[in-house]
Each structure stands twice: as C-alpha cells, then as structure tokens.
Design a protein around this motif. Structure first.
Motif, PDB file in Angstrom:
ATOM      1  N   ASP A  88       0.622  -1.102  -0.108  1.00 38.06           N
ATOM      2  CA  ASP A  88      -0.060   0.588   0.124  1.00 38.06           C
ATOM      3  C   ASP A  88       0.840   1.512  -0.138  1.00 38.06           C
ATOM      4  N   PRO A  89       0.445   2.194  -0.848  1.00 38.26           N
ATOM      5  CA  PRO A  89       1.738   3.409  -0.770  1.00 38.26           C
ATOM      6  C   PRO A  89       1.477   3.942   0.660  1.00 38.26           C
ATOM      7  N   SER A  90       2.093   4.715   1.403  1.00 34.42           N
ATOM      8  CA  SER A  90       2.086   5.557   2.510  1.00 34.42           C
ATOM      9  C   SER A  90       1.213   6.735   2.013  1.00 34.42           C
ATOM     10  N   PRO A  91       0.549   6.653   2.829  1.00 32.83           N
ATOM     11  CA  PRO A  91      -0.476   8.029   2.759  1.00 32.83           C
ATOM     12  C   PRO A  91       0.142   9.391   3.404  1.00 32.83           C
ATOM     13  N   GLU A  92       0.301  10.126   2.468  1.00 30.82           N
ATOM     14  CA  GLU A  92       0.908  11.937   2.069  1.00 30.82           C
ATOM     15  C   GLU A  92       0.612  12.136   4.041  1.00 30.82           C
ATOM     16  N   LYS A  93       1.146  12.750   4.580  1.00 27.41           N
ATOM     17  CA  LYS A  93       1.798  13.138   5.807  1.00 27.41           C
ATOM     18  C   LYS A  93       0.722  14.350   5.423  1.00 27.41           C
ATOM     19  N   VAL A  94      -0.054  14.498   7.006  1.00 32.54           N
ATOM     20  CA  VAL A  94      -0.577  16.197   6.970  1.00 32.54           C
ATOM     21  C   VAL A  94      -0.696  16.294   8.434  1.00 32.54           C
ATOM     22  N   GLY A  95      -0.910  17.549   8.315  1.00 34.37           N
ATOM     23  CA  GLY A  95      -0.663  18.670  10.095  1.00 34.37           C
ATOM     24  C   GLY A  95      -2.148  18.358  10.452  1.00 34.37           C
ATOM     25  N   VAL A  96      -1.723  18.515  12.062  1.00 32.46           N
ATOM     26  CA  VAL A  96      -3.197  18.836  13.084  1.00 32.46           C
ATOM     27  C   VAL A  96      -2.301  19.377  13.804  1.00 32.46           C
ATOM     28  N   LEU A  97      -3.680  21.310  13.803  1.00 31.86           N
ATOM     29  CA  LEU A  97      -3.202  22.055  14.959  1.00 31.86           C
ATOM     30  C   LEU A  97      -4.582  22.426  15.190  1.00 31.86           C
ATOM     31  N   GLU A  98      -4.325  22.335  16.921  1.00 30.48           N
ATOM     32  CA  GLU A  98      -5.243  22.283  17.941  1.00 30.48           C
ATOM     33  C   GLU A  98      -5.043  23.484  19.125  1.00 30.48           C
ATOM     34  N   GLY A  99      -5.625  24.205  19.821  1.00 27.60           N
ATOM     35  CA  GLY A  99      -6.182  23.940  21.114  1.00 27.60           C
ATOM     36  C   GLY A  99      -7.071  24.995  21.261  1.00 27.60           C
ATOM     37  N   ASP A 100      -7.107  25.982  22.231  1.00 22.30           N
ATOM     38  CA  ASP A 100      -7.838  26.253  22.823  1.00 22.30           C
ATOM     39  C   ASP A 100      -7.365  28.456  23.762  1.00 22.30           C
ATOM     40  N   PHE A 101      -8.639  29.027  23.632  1.00 22.71           N
ATOM     41  CA  PHE A 101      -8.802  29.908  24.077  1.00 22.71           C
ATOM     42  C   PHE A 101      -9.044  30.078  25.226  1.00 22.71           C
ATOM     43  N   TYR A 102      -8.507  30.779  25.900  1.00 20.43           N
ATOM     44  CA  TYR A 102      -9.053  30.944  27.341  1.00 20.43           C
ATOM     45  C   TYR A 102      -8.773  32.179  27.655  1.00 20.43           C
ATOM     46  N   HIS A 103     -10.134  32.507  29.110  1.00 23.75           N
ATOM     47  CA  HIS A 103     -10.376  34.302  29.686  1.00 23.75           C
ATOM     48  C   HIS A 103      -9.031  34.107  30.589  1.00 23.75           C
ATOM     49  N   ASP A 104      -8.192  35.091  30.670  1.00 19.50           N
ATOM     50  CA  ASP A 104      -6.994  35.250  31.190  1.00 19.50           C
ATOM     51  C   ASP A 104      -7.192  36.499  32.044  1.00 19.50           C
ATOM     52  N   SER A 105      -8.056  36.058  33.627  1.00 20.91           N
ATOM     53  CA  SER A 105      -8.902  36.761  34.424  1.00 20.91           C
ATOM     54  C   SER A 105      -7.818  37.523  34.993  1.00 20.91           C
ATOM     55  N   ASN A 106      -6.865  37.110  35.248  1.00 17.83           N
ATOM     56  CA  ASN A 106      -5.204  37.821  36.318  1.00 17.83           C
ATOM     57  C   ASN A 106      -4.328  38.628  34.767  1.00 17.83           C
ATOM     58  N   GLY A 107      -4.198  38.248  33.828  1.00 20.34           N
ATOM     59  CA  GLY A 107      -3.612  39.131  32.327  1.00 20.34           C
ATOM     60  C   GLY A 107      -2.523  38.919  33.096  1.00 20.34           C
ATOM     61  N   ASN A 108      -1.642  37.424  33.256  1.00 16.11           N
ATOM     62  CA  ASN A 108      -0.903  36.967  33.523  1.00 16.11           C
ATOM     63  C   ASN A 108       0.456  36.226  32.540  1.00 16.11           C
ATOM     64  N   GLY A 109      -0.816  35.726  31.509  1.00 13.73           N
ATOM     65  CA  GLY A 109      -0.815  35.013  30.301  1.00 13.73           C
ATOM     66  C   GLY A 109      -0.225  33.464  30.186  1.00 13.73           C
ATOM     67  N   THR A 110      -0.954  32.914  31.362  1.00 10.36           N
ATOM     68  CA  THR A 110      -0.757  31.336  31.935  1.00 10.36           C
ATOM     69  C   THR A 110      -2.056  30.794  32.057  1.00 10.36           C
ATOM     70  N   VAL A 111      -2.778  30.054  31.695  1.00 15.81           N
ATOM     71  CA  VAL A 111      -3.482  28.924  32.447  1.00 15.81           C
ATOM     72  C   VAL A 111      -3.254  29.233  34.473  1.00 15.81           C
ATOM     73  N   ASP A 112      -4.842  29.606  35.014  1.00 13.36           N
ATOM     74  CA  ASP A 112      -4.535  29.336  35.974  1.00 13.36           C
ATOM     75  C   ASP A 112      -5.527  29.120  36.478  1.00 13.36           C
ATOM     76  N   SER A 113      -5.595  28.320  37.628  1.00 11.07           N
ATOM     77  CA  SER A 113      -6.953  27.959  37.951  1.00 11.07           C
ATOM     78  C   SER A 113      -8.336  28.660  38.107  1.00 11.07           C
ATOM     79  N   GLY A 114      -9.081  27.530  37.713  1.00 11.27           N
ATOM     80  CA  GLY A 114     -10.679  29.017  37.532  1.00 11.27           C
ATOM     81  C   GLY A 114     -10.456  30.450  36.848  1.00 11.27           C
ATOM     82  N   GLU A 115      -9.588  30.249  36.068  1.00 13.40           N
ATOM     83  CA  GLU A 115     -10.008  30.211  33.902  1.00 13.40           C
ATOM     84  C   GLU A 115     -10.507  29.318  33.087  1.00 13.40           C
ATOM     85  N   GLU A 116     -11.842  29.556  32.299  1.00 14.36           N
ATOM     86  CA  GLU A 116     -11.805  29.186  31.256  1.00 14.36           C
ATOM     87  C   GLU A 116     -11.901  29.443  30.111  1.00 14.36           C
TER      88      GLU A 116
END
Length: 114
Positions: free
Chosen positions: A4-32
């Motif tokens: 069988d020919p190898s399938p062409e490799k393809v990329g996946v790009l995935e992630g999340d947006f979150y509400h950075d309530s304290n403005g520190n640029g890091t996902v903290d507990s309680g930030e949805e």
C-alpha cells in the motif's frame, strides 16, 4: 506483492482560547476556555484553512482544530478582534510542520473579555 502506498503526511493544529482574567498569560485555576470569533489560519501562499467545523471561529468552549494541513508549509493563525469584546496579547501566531512534527495540539491562547 504490491504494498500500500504510504499516505501523505498531514498536519493537525489544535488548541484553546481561554479567559486570562488576571492577565499573566498563563492558564490558572478557574480561568475558563472562551469562545473566540474570528480566527483565520493562513498558509504561506495566503490560502485560508477552516476548522473541522468548517468555521473561522472556535467552538462554544473555545476549542479549535485544523486537520489535513500540508506539512511542508508555514502557517499563521491571525486573530481578528472586535475591540469592544476582547483584548488580545498577540494578533498573530506562527506554526510550521515537518515530516517529524505533524501535530501541534496543546496551544493555549490568552484573551481578556472586556
């Protein structure tokens, strides 16, 4: 015997947006995760790509996923904001894939809802 020919490799790009309530640029507990409208994934030839939902936005929970991206290209995730709704730290994020790196799945993008 034919193999069988190898399938062409393809990329996946995935992630999340979150509400950075304290403005520190890091996902903290309680930030949805938060819905974000509008994001554009553009390749180096200015071709647009759509999420698995066929959209240019996150789902209701702030998640986005792009699949079947050609791997030997550079991509820019561009955030288009309505200023009265969101503050963003960056309006553009860059990504690239290779034959050994075909999946980027833990992207966390901070935004502040106004």
């Amino acid at each position: 015997p034919a193999s069988d020919p190898s399938p062409e490799k393809v990329g996946v790009l995935e992630g999340d947006f979150y509400h950075d309530s304290n403005g520190n640029g890091t996902v903290d507990s309680g930030e949805e995760r938060t819905y974000f409208y509008k994001l554009y994934l553009k390749d180096e030839n200015d071709g647009y790509h759509y999420t698995v939902d066929g959209a240019q936005a996150t789902d209701e929970s702030g998640h986005f996923k792009y699949v079947n991206l050609p791997i030997n290209k550079n991509y820019r995730l561009v955030l288009s904001t309505v200023p009265e709704y969101y503050k963003v730290y960056q309006t553009e994020y860059s990504f690239s894939f290779s034959s050994t790196k075909t999946s980027i799945t833990d992207i966390k993008i901070p935004v502040v809802r106004k």
